[in-house]
Design a protein around this motif. Structure first.
Motif, PDB file in Angstrom:
ATOM      1  N   LEU A  15      -9.389  -5.675   6.070  1.00 17.34           N
ATOM      2  CA  LEU A  15      -8.611  -6.911   6.017  1.00 17.34           C
ATOM      3  C   LEU A  15      -8.078  -7.157   4.608  1.00 17.34           C
ATOM      4  CD1 LEU A  15      -7.640  -9.571   7.341  1.00 17.34           C
ATOM      5  CD2 LEU A  15      -9.860 -10.550   6.721  1.00 17.34           C
ATOM      6  N   SER A  16      -8.901  -6.937   3.613  1.00 13.49           N
ATOM      7  CA  SER A  16      -8.489  -7.141   2.219  1.00 13.49           C
ATOM      8  C   SER A  16      -7.354  -6.203   1.822  1.00 13.49           C
ATOM      9  CB  SER A  16      -9.675  -6.941   1.276  1.00 13.49           C
ATOM     10  OG  SER A  16     -10.691  -7.868   1.570  1.00 13.49           O
ATOM     11  N   PHE A  17      -7.458  -4.941   2.199  1.00  9.87           N
ATOM     12  CA  PHE A  17      -6.382  -4.001   1.868  1.00  9.87           C
ATOM     13  C   PHE A  17      -5.113  -4.322   2.640  1.00  9.87           C
ATOM     14  CE2 PHE A  17      -9.137  -1.436  -0.653  1.00  9.87           C
ATOM     15  CZ  PHE A  17      -8.279  -0.695  -1.456  1.00  9.87           C
ATOM     16  N   VAL A  58       9.400  -1.534   2.893  1.00 10.87           N
ATOM     17  CA  VAL A  58       9.229  -1.401   4.342  1.00 10.87           C
ATOM     18  C   VAL A  58       7.909  -0.697   4.660  1.00 10.87           C
ATOM     19  CG1 VAL A  58      10.183  -0.318   6.417  1.00 10.87           C
ATOM     20  CG2 VAL A  58      11.700  -1.494   4.816  1.00 10.87           C
ATOM     21  N   ASP A  59       7.581   0.331   3.895  1.00  7.53           N
ATOM     22  CA  ASP A  59       6.349   1.073   4.128  1.00  7.53           C
ATOM     23  C   ASP A  59       5.120   0.201   3.873  1.00  7.53           C
ATOM     24  OD1 ASP A  59       5.273   3.397   5.084  1.00  7.53           O
ATOM     25  OD2 ASP A  59       5.388   4.499   3.205  1.00  7.53           O
ATOM     26  N   TYR A  60       5.128  -0.600   2.816  1.00 12.59           N
ATOM     27  CA  TYR A  60       4.004  -1.507   2.576  1.00 12.59           C
ATOM     28  C   TYR A  60       3.879  -2.539   3.701  1.00 12.59           C
ATOM     29  CZ  TYR A  60       2.293  -0.017  -1.979  1.00 12.59           C
ATOM     30  OH  TYR A  60       1.713   0.693  -3.002  1.00 12.59           O
ATOM     31  N   LEU A  61       5.006  -3.015   4.222  1.00  9.60           N
ATOM     32  CA  LEU A  61       4.956  -3.942   5.356  1.00  9.60           C
ATOM     33  C   LEU A  61       4.323  -3.284   6.582  1.00  9.60           C
ATOM     34  CD1 LEU A  61       8.420  -5.768   5.245  1.00  9.60           C
ATOM     35  CD2 LEU A  61       6.163  -6.780   4.857  1.00  9.60           C
ATOM     36  N   MET A  62       4.732  -2.057   6.862  1.00  6.99           N
ATOM     37  CA  MET A  62       4.173  -1.345   8.017  1.00  6.99           C
ATOM     38  C   MET A  62       2.686  -1.070   7.825  1.00  6.99           C
ATOM     39  SD  MET A  62       7.185   1.277   9.297  1.00  6.99           S
ATOM     40  CE  MET A  62       6.535   2.545   8.275  1.00  6.99           C
ATOM     41  N   MET A  63       2.304  -0.668   6.630  1.00  9.43           N
ATOM     42  CA  MET A  63       0.890  -0.380   6.378  1.00  9.43           C
ATOM     43  C   MET A  63       0.046  -1.639   6.515  1.00  9.43           C
ATOM     44  SD  MET A  63       0.721   2.757   6.060  1.00  9.43           S
ATOM     45  CE  MET A  63       1.791   4.119   5.776  1.00  9.43           C
ATOM     46  N   ALA A  64       0.548  -2.758   6.007  1.00 11.90           N
ATOM     47  CA  ALA A  64      -0.174  -4.024   6.157  1.00 11.90           C
ATOM     48  C   ALA A  64      -0.344  -4.356   7.634  1.00 11.90           C
ATOM     49  CB  ALA A  64       0.577  -5.145   5.443  1.00 11.90           C
ATOM     50  N   ALA A  88     -10.152   6.206   4.191  1.00 12.40           N
ATOM     51  CA  ALA A  88      -8.949   6.990   4.500  1.00 12.40           C
ATOM     52  C   ALA A  88      -7.775   6.072   4.845  1.00 12.40           C
ATOM     53  CB  ALA A  88      -9.221   7.961   5.650  1.00 12.40           C
ATOM     54  N   CYS A  89      -8.031   5.067   5.676  1.00 14.78           N
ATOM     55  CA  CYS A  89      -6.968   4.122   6.044  1.00 14.78           C
ATOM     56  C   CYS A  89      -6.429   3.395   4.819  1.00 14.78           C
ATOM     57  CB  CYS A  89      -7.483   3.095   7.045  1.00 14.78           C
ATOM     58  SG  CYS A  89      -7.708   3.683   8.723  1.00 14.78           S
ATOM     59  N   CYS A  90      -7.326   2.863   4.003  1.00 15.59           N
ATOM     60  CA  CYS A  90      -6.905   2.050   2.865  1.00 15.59           C
ATOM     61  C   CYS A  90      -6.247   2.889   1.774  1.00 15.59           C
ATOM     62  CB  CYS A  90      -8.098   1.276   2.306  1.00 15.59           C
ATOM     63  SG  CYS A  90      -8.718   0.028   3.445  1.00 15.59           S
ATOM     64  N   PHE A  91      -6.813   4.057   1.474  1.00 17.31           N
ATOM     65  CA  PHE A  91      -6.224   4.929   0.458  1.00 17.31           C
ATOM     66  C   PHE A  91      -4.825   5.340   0.885  1.00 17.31           C
ATOM     67  CE2 PHE A  91      -5.225   8.906  -1.598  1.00 17.31           C
ATOM     68  CZ  PHE A  91      -5.692   8.736  -2.891  1.00 17.31           C
ATOM     69  N   GLY A  92      -4.711   5.805   2.125  1.00 13.92           N
ATOM     70  CA  GLY A  92      -3.406   6.236   2.614  1.00 13.92           C
ATOM     71  C   GLY A  92      -2.400   5.105   2.676  1.00 13.92           C
ATOM     72  N   PRO A 120       5.078  15.580  -4.363  1.00 15.46           N
ATOM     73  CA  PRO A 120       4.550  16.379  -3.241  1.00 15.46           C
ATOM     74  C   PRO A 120       3.031  16.274  -3.074  1.00 15.46           C
ATOM     75  CG  PRO A 120       6.135  17.658  -4.487  1.00 15.46           C
ATOM     76  CD  PRO A 120       5.881  16.405  -5.277  1.00 15.46           C
ATOM     77  N   LEU A 121       2.280  16.316  -4.173  1.00 18.84           N
ATOM     78  CA  LEU A 121       0.827  16.223  -4.064  1.00 18.84           C
ATOM     79  C   LEU A 121       0.398  14.842  -3.591  1.00 18.84           C
ATOM     80  CD1 LEU A 121      -1.995  17.378  -4.468  1.00 18.84           C
ATOM     81  CD2 LEU A 121      -1.874  16.634  -6.845  1.00 18.84           C
ATOM     82  N   GLN A 122       0.959  13.812  -4.198  1.00 13.82           N
ATOM     83  CA  GLN A 122       0.610  12.451  -3.807  1.00 13.82           C
ATOM     84  C   GLN A 122       0.997  12.194  -2.355  1.00 13.82           C
ATOM     85  OE1 GLN A 122       2.305   9.352  -6.209  1.00 13.82           O
ATOM     86  NE2 GLN A 122       1.477   7.730  -4.941  1.00 13.82           N
ATOM     87  N   ALA A 123       2.160  12.647  -1.955  1.00 12.50           N
ATOM     88  CA  ALA A 123       2.617  12.434  -0.584  1.00 12.50           C
ATOM     89  C   ALA A 123       1.729  13.184   0.408  1.00 12.50           C
ATOM     90  CB  ALA A 123       4.072  12.869  -0.446  1.00 12.50           C
ATOM     91  N   ALA A 124       1.411  14.436   0.112  1.00 13.96           N
ATOM     92  CA  ALA A 124       0.577  15.218   1.033  1.00 13.96           C
ATOM     93  C   ALA A 124      -0.804  14.590   1.190  1.00 13.96           C
ATOM     94  CB  ALA A 124       0.448  16.651   0.530  1.00 13.96           C
ATOM     95  N   LEU A 125      -1.400  14.160   0.100  1.00 12.16           N
ATOM     96  CA  LEU A 125      -2.725  13.542   0.157  1.00 12.16           C
ATOM     97  C   LEU A 125      -2.679  12.202   0.896  1.00 12.16           C
ATOM     98  CD1 LEU A 125      -5.692  13.698  -0.666  1.00 12.16           C
ATOM     99  CD2 LEU A 125      -5.074  12.563  -2.803  1.00 12.16           C
ATOM    100  N   SER A 126      -1.732  11.354   0.543  1.00 14.81           N
ATOM    101  CA  SER A 126      -1.689  10.039   1.191  1.00 14.81           C
ATOM    102  C   SER A 126      -1.267  10.138   2.654  1.00 14.81           C
ATOM    103  CB  SER A 126      -0.765   9.089   0.421  1.00 14.81           C
ATOM    104  OG  SER A 126       0.569   9.509   0.493  1.00 14.81           O
TER     105      SER A 126
END
Length: 153
Positions: A15-17, A58-64, A88-92, A120-126
């Protein structure tokens, strides 16, 4: 009236994330709004690529939205999700849009280099952690809903 399901610590983290992602999305919206009306201002000059800033918003809105929906699903079915799944959910959810935000704030040294070295590394990990976390969350919720359905019939 039925008693509400208790909220676990893991679920409160989720909920916090979700709230944090929503807060960041709203802050980005304000920045985009201000720079739209003051395109020659100092804030607008800090945005290297407006399209990537919009993607981050938009991505932050969808993730929230997803994090908050998972919170509600876990609460509805009294699921105490494992911490690795919440991590995993919150980090991604946090770092997936951050990649776009960094791209939008980073001036391009050469126009022919479309991707920054960190992307590329950040995107692949997240992306991987988002996929694992979100699929795990929906599997837990769907399994609990199915068990409840079977118990009622």
């Amino acid at each position: 009236m039925t008693a509400q399901n208790p909220v676990s610590t893991a679920n409160l983290i989720l909920l916090s994330f979700g709230g944090l992602c929503l807060l960041i999305a709203l802050a980005i919206a304000w920045v985009l709004g201000v720079t739209l009306f003051f395109p020659g201002g100092a804030l607008a000059a800090r945005l290297a690529e407006r399209d990537d800033i919009i993607r981050a918003h938009v991505d932050y809105l969808m993730m929230a939205q997803f994090l908050l929906l998972f919170f509600l699903g876990f609460r509805q079915f009294a699921i105490d999700p494992p911490y690795w799944l919440i991590a995993a959910c919150c980090f991604g959810a946090f770092f997936n849009p951050l990649a776009f935000l960094l791209r939008g704030l980073t001036p391009k040294a050469v126009a022919t280099i479309p991707v920054e070295p960190h992307f590329p590394l950040q995107a692949a990990l997240s992306f991987s952690l988002t996929t694992i976390g979100f699929l795990g969350a929906i599997v837990l919720i769907a399994r609990a809903a199915w068990k409840m359905h079977l118990a009622r019939n």
